[in-house]
Write an enzyme that holds these catalytic residues in place. Structure first.
Site, PDB file in Angstrom:
ATOM      1  N   ASP A 158      -1.732  22.966  -4.510  1.00 26.52           N
ATOM      2  CA  ASP A 158      -1.980  21.542  -4.332  1.00 26.52           C
ATOM      3  C   ASP A 158      -0.794  20.905  -3.597  1.00 26.52           C
ATOM      4  OD1 ASP A 158      -3.233  19.134  -4.573  1.00 26.52           O
ATOM      5  OD2 ASP A 158      -2.591  18.769  -6.634  1.00 26.52           O
ATOM      6  N   LYS A 217      -9.794  15.160  -3.613  1.00 23.22           N
ATOM      7  CA  LYS A 217      -9.012  16.387  -3.542  1.00 23.22           C
ATOM      8  C   LYS A 217      -8.974  17.142  -4.879  1.00 23.22           C
ATOM      9  CE  LYS A 217      -4.824  15.929  -4.198  1.00 23.22           C
ATOM     10  NZ  LYS A 217      -3.378  15.831  -4.365  1.00 23.22           N
TER      11      LYS A 217
END
Length: 782
Positions: free
Chosen positions: A239, A43
């Site tokens: 995020d 990620k």
DNA sequence: TACTTCAATGTTTTT
DNA sequence: CATTGAAGTA
């Protein structure tokens, strides 16, 4: 130089070694993008490379905004982007990577004072506003409850804070709540909310939720603010999107509306902040909010060995509110997960610390290991055992240092200088050291100030008029001129020409000249405590000295305030917004102890999850509610997936809680773990290991000193002074060092000044700083 | 005003 | 157990 070739090279670095879905996310062009990223699926890699790719494509860095939840995550992201983009790339500077809260705080400093939408109920928000921490917010709530004249038995601060937080998270103001209250109960709650807002307004203070709420209001209602923000930021990245609340959703939506370029990254299975208003539908319904969004799912796990992934996968399948997504390990086989049932909590600590020592003997450094737990209280037994076995450890509780009485006192002086309306801080400063201004005297001043519609600071120099005793009035006047003198200095320059911050000296002088240091030392029970508390005060000054000078403004960015006042505000803001996870220092040679929540986003070679028992994990307060139980399960899932190679899941048959030892019941999650991936040790029945509970023998005393833990704060030393990363003894000119905040740097010079050894260090990303070696933690890399 | 002592009381997770 | 608040005393 040929621009096309350069761009091509950057692109190839950016896309290098990515899987197909990762590459799709990185190279996605304009328009909304949702990245569903399972644990360990790369990620951070995707986000950082995507930013680098945008810059390589010609998007100026200063028009990119990336929002995270912790400062550590923000810094890591900024560092990684920087290392991906060559230094001479045009438009590379000025990237904004920030936490939601700090970005909002800055937005409010810039636009709040002139924006109607940011107003307090009592008047305009002023630029020097205080950000209240949890303790001050609680104190304010208590005052609000008192003002609303409610029975404190029935209406607790926790209840009121819960209500107010819930309302703020969904952008409901106090007046709105009061207007819309239908019944007695909601009107009562709304009345408390209104009182609370008035208290904060008079103090020119905001709580954490206000940072989001008021920023959201400015963006929604103030065209000038919205225009400025949308004009500057053309790409937004968020995020941990699964943990955003409604206010954050609105902020992200408005910021990105201008450009349509929003990229969110998250994992619904890792949503663990529902209790603080996080709304999982933000991520589940992203496509509805942003029609035509591209979606990329990253499922391959590049972090953990097979048994760990198998455990995580089997566990999370028990959640029903979930879109099924397979998770598979790309790392390969490994040791089974060890599920160890211990006799009691001390036994558990011994087992875990032994496992840590074994792993260290096997070559894994301590910094690659962590012990995770559901409640901070569980760290106690672990700390005792670490002290006993001399295992250096760090308790990652970022706020612990700032909760200490002496530190709060020092910060109170600074707060009241930055914001004269901050009565809470003024009172604390006035009474530490004792100046003969007591609670009753201060209350009179407050009443007097309220009558004149002003703050205590403004009437302090004329205290006599408030009707306090003559002696008290004299003390007030003396204190007022002390503060006046300090205030005068704040207009001067905040930084030296070499970039070092003058605030450190200022704070040091303040601590000594106000009498705070001698007061705090005199108050201490013994020399050792006096020493420790004095060192904490010095650390406050030292941290202030490390306030970075704001960079030159990028186009469309505000002009930075480089006065001492500007430094002071920046420092206070940083202090107010530290997260627990920010205290994890990957370069320190120590074992990390932290809550499962704080571990989100981190990874370690070896992880132990302790206290996996019914009532702890899952927590008591979640047992009755199926969806809260699912969140508890996700919490364990997050914990499991932090581990790369080795995972221990432990429980105790007897656990000491509130001073009493009680038998435990195995966690209901225990049976959900797949036997094929586990190795069970000890007995898992209830009352397990009863007979072995007391077998430590007489030599088992732990390393407490006078019953008090050796502080779990910011600067937990390795117990025996050893530091695996090399220690600080070898800092010399030319060394490459790492600082927990500034990152990597090269030592330019080591010299002595003012009786202290200092080092001038050129940091890769934060410039040249002068650091006092006695206080700063520098790990020597080479 | 400041300090001591004693009783009550509540307990998750955090920006 | 540990923190907090109230009451009493110097």
């Amino acid at each position: 130089m040929d621009g096309a070739i350069e761009k091509f090279q950057v692109q190839s670095v950016v896309a290098d070694g990515l899987t197909e879905p990762q590459r799709r996310a990185v190279t996605h062009g304009d328009g909304p993008l949702l990245v569903l990223a399972g644990p360990g699926s790369g990620k951070t890699r995707v986000i950082t490379r995507r930013i680098a790719s945008l810059i390589a494509r010609g998007v100026p860095a200063w028009s990119i905004l990336a929002l995270t939840f912790t400062n550590t995550a923000a810094r890591e992201m900024a560092d990684r982007v920087e290392s991906l983009v060559p230094i001479d790339t045009p438009g590379r500077r000025g990237l904004t990577v920030s936490t939601f809260h700090s970005w909002c705080a800055r937005l409010l400093r810039q636009f709040g004072p002139t924006s109607e939408a940011a107003r307090h109920v009592t008047g305009a928000l002023e630029g020097g506003f205080t950000i209240l921490d949890a303790a001050d917010a609680k104190a304010s709530v208590k005052r609000a409850l008192k003002a609303a004249e409610l029975d404190p038995k029935h209406f607790t601060p926790a209840w009121a804070m819960g209500y107010i937080g819930e309302q703020k998270n969904v952008l409901r103001t106090a007046t709105q709540c009061l207007d819309e209250a239908q019944d007695f109960a909601s009107r009562t709650a709304a009345r408390v909310y209104v009182e609370y807002e008035q208290i904060l307004g008079r103090a020119n203070a905001l709580d954490f939720d206000d940072l989001l709420l008021r920023s959201a209001f400015m963006l929604l209602r103030d065209e000038a603010v919205r225009g400025a923000v949308q004009g500057r930021f053309r790409h937004l990245l968020v995020d941990e999107y699964q943990d955003t609340n409604h206010a954050q959703f609105v902020i992200a939506r408005v910021v990105a509306q201008g450009s349509g370029n929003i990229c969110v990254v998250g994992d619904p299975d890792q949503a663990i902040y529902g209790w603080r208003g996080a709304d999982i539908s933000n991520i589940l319904e992203f496509e509805e909010a942003w029609p035509g969004a591209a979606i990329v799912a990253l499922g391959d796990n590049f972090r953990s060995v097979e048994p760990i992934v198998a455990c995580a996968d089997a566990l999370i399948r028990h959640n029903s509110e979930r879109r099924e997504r397979p998770l598979s390990s790309m790392v390969g086989p490994g040791d089974p997960v060890r599920r160890i049932a211990c006799a009691d909590d001390r036994h558990e600590a011994r087992v875990v610390v032994q496992a840590v020592l074994d792993a260290r003997a096997g070559g894994t450094p301590l910094r690659e290991m962590a012990v995770l737990y559901r409640m901070n209280a569980l760290s106690r037994a672990m700390e005792e055992e670490c002290l006993r076995r001399e295992v250096p450890y760090v308790v990652a509780r970022g706020t612990a240092f700032y909760e200490r009485a002496e530190v709060r006192s020092a910060l109170s002086y600074l707060r009241v200088l930055a914001n004269p309306a901050d009565d809470l801080a003024l009172q604390r400063a006035a009474q530490n050291p004792n100046r003969g201004i007591g609670d009753s005297g201060f209350a009179k001043l407050q009443a007097h100030a309220a009558m004149h519609g002003t703050c205590v600071r403004a009437v302090l120099a004329r205290a006599r008029a408030a009707g306090v005793a003559a002696r008290t009035a004299k003390a007030c006047e003396a204190f007022a001129s002390e503060l006046d003198a300090l205030s005068l200095q704040l207009a001067s320059d905040g930084w030296e020409e070499d970039g070092s911050c003058r605030l450190g000296r200022f704070v040091m002088d303040l601590i000594d000249r106000s009498g705070l240091r001698s007061f705090v030392m005199k108050e201490s029970a013994d020399d050792e405590e006096a020493e420790e508390r004095s060192a904490n005060l010095t650390e406050v000054a030292n941290a202030a000295a490390e306030t970075p000078m704001p960079a030159d403004p990028e186009p469309a960015a505000p002009t930075p305030d480089r006065t001492l006042m500007g430094a002071l505000r920046a420092y206070l803001e940083r202090v107010a917004l530290v997260a627990d996870a920010d205290m994890v220092d990957p370069e320190r040679g120590a074992l990390t102890l932290m809550s499962l929540h704080a571990a989100k986003g981190l990874e370690f070679d070896v992880v132990a999850i302790i206290g996996v028992e019914q009532g702890i994990l899952p927590h008591e307060r979640s047992l009755a509610d199926p969806s809260q139980m699912e969140e508890e399960r996700r919490l364990l899932y997050v914990g499991i997936t932090r581990a790369r190679r080795q995972l221990f899941i432990t429980s105790a048959g007897l656990r000491t809680r509130n001073g009493i030892r009680l038998p435990t019941i195995p966690s209901s999650f225990d049976h959900e773990l797949p036997e094929h991936a586990l190795r069970r040790e000890g007995s898992t029945g209830s009352f397990a290991g009863y007979g072995r509970a007391g077998d430590e023998g007489p030599g088992a005393e732990v390393g407490w000193e006078r019953g008090r833990p050796r502080l779990a704060g910011r600067r937990v030393e390795a117990v025996d002074g050893t530091d695996e990363a090399g220690g600080s003894e070898s800092v010399r000119a030319g060394s490459v060092v790492r600082h927990f905040q500034f990152g990597m740097g090269r030592v330019e010079a080591v010299f002595s000044e003012g009786g202290r050894t200092k080092a001038r260090v050129a940091f890769r990303s934060s410039g040249v700083k002068t650091l006092v070696l006695d206080f700063v933690r520098l790990d020597v890399v080479s």
